[in-house]
Design an enzyme around this catalytic site. Sequence first.
Site, PDB file in Angstrom:
ATOM      1  N   ASP A   1      23.288  18.840  14.444  1.00  0.00           N
ATOM      2  CA  ASP A   1      22.173  19.293  13.610  1.00  0.00           C
ATOM      3  C   ASP A   1      22.284  20.758  13.244  1.00  0.00           C
ATOM      4  OD1 ASP A   1      21.750  20.331  16.104  1.00  0.00           O
ATOM      5  OD2 ASP A   1      19.599  19.912  16.165  1.00  0.00           O
TER       6      ASP A   1
ATOM      7  N   ASP B   1      27.939  22.719  13.969  1.00  0.00           N
ATOM      8  CA  ASP B   1      28.518  21.371  13.985  1.00  0.00           C
ATOM      9  C   ASP B   1      29.224  21.018  12.669  1.00  0.00           C
ATOM     10  OD1 ASP B   1      27.397  20.706  16.563  1.00  0.00           O
ATOM     11  OD2 ASP B   1      25.461  20.556  15.560  1.00  0.00           O
TER      12      ASP B   1
ATOM     13  N   ASP C   1      26.329  16.426  20.022  1.00  0.00           N
ATOM     14  CA  ASP C   1      25.759  17.636  20.593  1.00  0.00           C
ATOM     15  C   ASP C   1      24.575  17.239  21.471  1.00  0.00           C
ATOM     16  OD1 ASP C   1      23.971  16.905  18.623  1.00  0.00           O
ATOM     17  OD2 ASP C   1      23.489  18.961  18.050  1.00  0.00           O
TER      18      ASP C   1
END
Length: 907
Positions: free
Chosen positions: A626, A630, A339
Site C-alpha cells: 500500500d 512497495d 507487506d
Amino acid sequence: MQQQHHYTGLTDAEVLESRKKHGENVLTPPEKESLWKQFLEKFTDPIIIILLVALVLSIGVSFYEYLSGHNGISAFLEPAGILIAVLLATVVGFYFELSANRKFEVLNKVNDDTLIKVIRNGNICEIAKKEVVVGDIAIMGTGEEIPADGELLEAVSLQINESTLTGEPVIKKTVNPADFDSDATYPSNHALKGTTVADGHGIMKITKVGDATEYGKVYEGSQIDSSVETPLNKQLDRLADLITKTSYAIAILIVAGRLIVYFHDLDMAAFDWILFGGYLLKTVMIAVTVIVVAVPEGLPMSVTLSLALSMKRMLSTNNLVRKMHACETMGAATVICTDKTGTLTQNQMKIYRTNFHDCDKEAINTGTETGKLIAESIAVNSTAYLDFSDKTKIKVLGNPTEGALLLWLHDNKINYLPLREDAEIVEQLTFSTERKYMATVVNSPLLDKKVLYVKGAPEIVLALCKNVPVEKDEINAQLLQYQNQAMRTLGFAYQYVDGSDSCIKNGALSDNLNLTYMGIVAISDPIRKEVPGAVKDCIDAGISVKIVTGDTPGTAREIGRQIGLWADNEPETHHLTGAEFAAMSDEKLHERIAGLKILSRARPMDKQRLVQLLQGKDQVVAVTGDGTNDAPALNAAQVGLSMGDGTSVAKEASDITILDNSFSSISRAVMWGRSLYQNIQRFILFQMTINVAACLIVLIGAFLGTESPLTVTQMLWVNLIMDTFAALALASLPPNEKVMKNKPRKTSDHIISKQMAKNILTAGMIFVVLLFGLIQYFKYTDVKSLTEFSILDFIHNFFNFGSGGKLTHYELSLFFTIFVMLQFWNMFNAKAFMTGKSAFKSLNKCSGFLFIAVIILAGQWVIVTLGGEMFNVVALKPLDWVIIIAATSVVLWVGEIKRFACKTVSN
C-alpha cells in the site's frame, strides 16, 4: 526541547536559481501509451496472430474462388467471419481494460496543490507543495505531509508516520545525535517526501525535491518496464505453436498424399500440365482450408470473455482488476510477498490489553472513582482526536498511540470529547522524546477536584510514582511479556492536587509530587481477523507466503506468529534483515529465498530484488503493498496487488487494487484465477474437439474426393457464434472453492493436459466416425426423415467408396444439426471436466450456463428453420428434432457413465 533559531529562508532570486538548478517538486509522470497503441497491443496475442495468418490465406482462397467464377460474393463470408472474430476478441478486451483504468484514475487522483508553510525573505508564508525548492525552510505541524526530503533543523516531540516508505507508522525524529537510532531505515534527523507528521512539530531544510527524493526514486523504479510474460500467455504460445505445426503437418500430408495418389494412377505418357496444374491448385486450396479450419476462431474471444467476465465479477469481491491478464495469473501464483501494515494488520493502533489496578481488564466502570480517573486521564491528557465522518471506519487525527486510547474509550461507550471539554486545563506538558511522558493538571468536574494526570513510558512513570499498589516485579513481568510480543506500552499515574500548588516547574514535573501508579496498557496494530484463515488457505493451496516489511525483526516475527506463518521453533535462517539481505550475493540468496519467510527492515528496492530473484527460480510472484515503498516490487511482480487506501504510486504500479485492503480478498483472487484457468481449459477441450473432427473430415474428404458437407456460413455459426456462446456459458460457471486444495500449476505445463488430449482425440475420433458414417449413409440412401434410419444400412454404406449420390438439402440440414448437437451435449461434458461430478450437479447454481445453452438450442432451430439459402438448409420435421436431440444426447450419457465409474473406482 530543541534550541530555537531565527531563519530568514531563501530570497525570491534564490528560489528561481534553485528551481533552475534542482528542478521542480513534482514527479515526472509515466509516459502514457496512446489508445491506438494500447489497442494494437491486443493483436500480439499468439492465437490472434494465427487467426491473422488464417485471415490472409482465407482472403486469398476467396479471391481465387470469386475470380474463377466458382463462387459469388458469398466466397468472402469466411474471411469476414474470421475478421469479426479477431475484432470482437480485441475490442472486448480493450474496452474492459479501458473501463477499469477509468475507474482506477478516479480512485487515484493526486493533489500537488496542497499548501505548506515555508520561510522566505524572512517571512512565514504558504505556498503550494509543488513550488517548494531545494534550500527552502519548511515548517511542519501535526497531520501535515512532508513536501520533500530534507534535514531537520528543529524537532519538538516530533514523530513521523513513514508507513508509505518503510511500513512503520510512527518513527521518532530528533536533531540530537545522542538520540539517533542506528537501526532506523532512514536517518533520525531526516524527513522524507510523502510521509506525514504524526505528532509534534519541526523545521526542516529542503535538500531534495521531485524525482531526486526517496519517494521519487521509488516512483521511478515503479515505472521501469520489468514486465514478465504471464503463465497463460506462455501456455497459449505453446498451444498456438502446436496448432500451427499440426495444421501445417496435415496440410503437407494432404499435398503429398494427393500427389502420390495422382501420380500412382497416372500414365506418364498421358501427362497434361494444365490438368496437373488444376489438380495441384485444388490440392493447395484443400490444404489451406485445413489450416483455416484448424484455427480455433472462438478461442481468443473465449479467453477475452472469460477474463472480462472475471474482471466484472471480481469487482464484487473487492478486487478492482486493471490489467485483464491478472485475473488468471493470480491462480498461477506460487509466492505471495506481502507487506505488514494495512494488509495483514488493520493499520490502526488499538488497545491489546489494559492492566489498571483495581479495574476490569476489558471494560471500564465510570461509576467508580478508579473508572472516572482512568476515563478522564485518557480523555484530557491527550492531543489526539477522533474523526467520525467516515461511517465505515473511525479515523485518528494525531498520534496513533493516543488515538488507540480514545478508541478504547469509544469501545466502552464513553465519549472522550465532553470529558475533555468540561475539564479546565490548568497546566500541561506535552509529550517529548526527551522526557518520555506527558502531564496535564485539570480542574475535574467529574471528581470535583484538581487532578494531575501523567502518562508515558512505563519505566519512567513508575520511577516518578511514590504509591505503587502492586509489586514492581509483577509490573516488570507484564512489560517483558508485552515487549516480547512487539507491543507498545504506556504507564499511567495520577495525584490529587491541593489548592494552587504548581506541579510543573522549568519544563518538567516538580520533585515533591506524590503520584499514584494506575497501571499500564499494551497497544498494537492488530492483525485483521480474517488473515490467519486466508494465509492458511494460501499455504494449503501450495502458495508460499513471505512477509516483507520495514518494521523491526521482533514486530515482524510476532505478526508472523499471529498469522500462523512463524513457529516458535522456526529456524533463524527463515528470517533476514534488510541489511543482511543487501549484503548477500544473488548466488547466496538463491540458496536462502525458498525457505525465507520474513524480511524485516526492508528498503523499497530490497522487495523488488526479492521478487526478481524468485522469478529467476521460475516462481510466479504476487506482491501486495500500500506504500510508495512497495511500488517497484508491485511493478516487477507477475501480479501487483495494491490496497484501496494505498498511495497513488503503489496503485499506479499494480495490476489489481484490493478495495477492502483485506488479505482474504487476495486468497479469493487466487480462487478466481484458478477457477478461470479451469474454465479456459474446459473451453479449449470443447473447441479443440470440434476442430479435430472438422480437420479429420476435410482430410478424409481430400483423399476420397468428397467435399465438406458443412458450408462456410454453417462453420461460422459453429466456430464463431456458437463457440462464443459456449465460452460465455463456461466462463459463467461459479468459482470452485476446491481448487484451493490443489498445488499451483507449473509454468512449464501445457494448457492441454494429458487427460484433455485423451478426451479431445477420443471424442474427436468418435465424432468423425459418426459424421463420416452419416455422409456415407446419406450418399447412398435417400433420407426424407430419420424415422426411416436403418443401422444395418449405416454399417453397410460406411465402407462403400463408390461414386454415390449427392446429398439433398434435407440431408445436409440433418447433418448440420447433428454436428451442432454433438458439440452441444459435449459442452455439458466440458462443464463437468476436472470436477469428478455429474454434469447435472449444481445446475441450479449455473443459471447463466443453462440460459446460454437454451440460446444455442434456440439459435440452431432458428437457423435451420429460417436460414434458407444463406445457410443452405431447409426446415426439419419436429419428430426429427426429437430424434436428433435424444440420439446425440448419448454423448452426455456416455460421459456421465464414465464419470460415475471413475468416482466409484476412486472411492
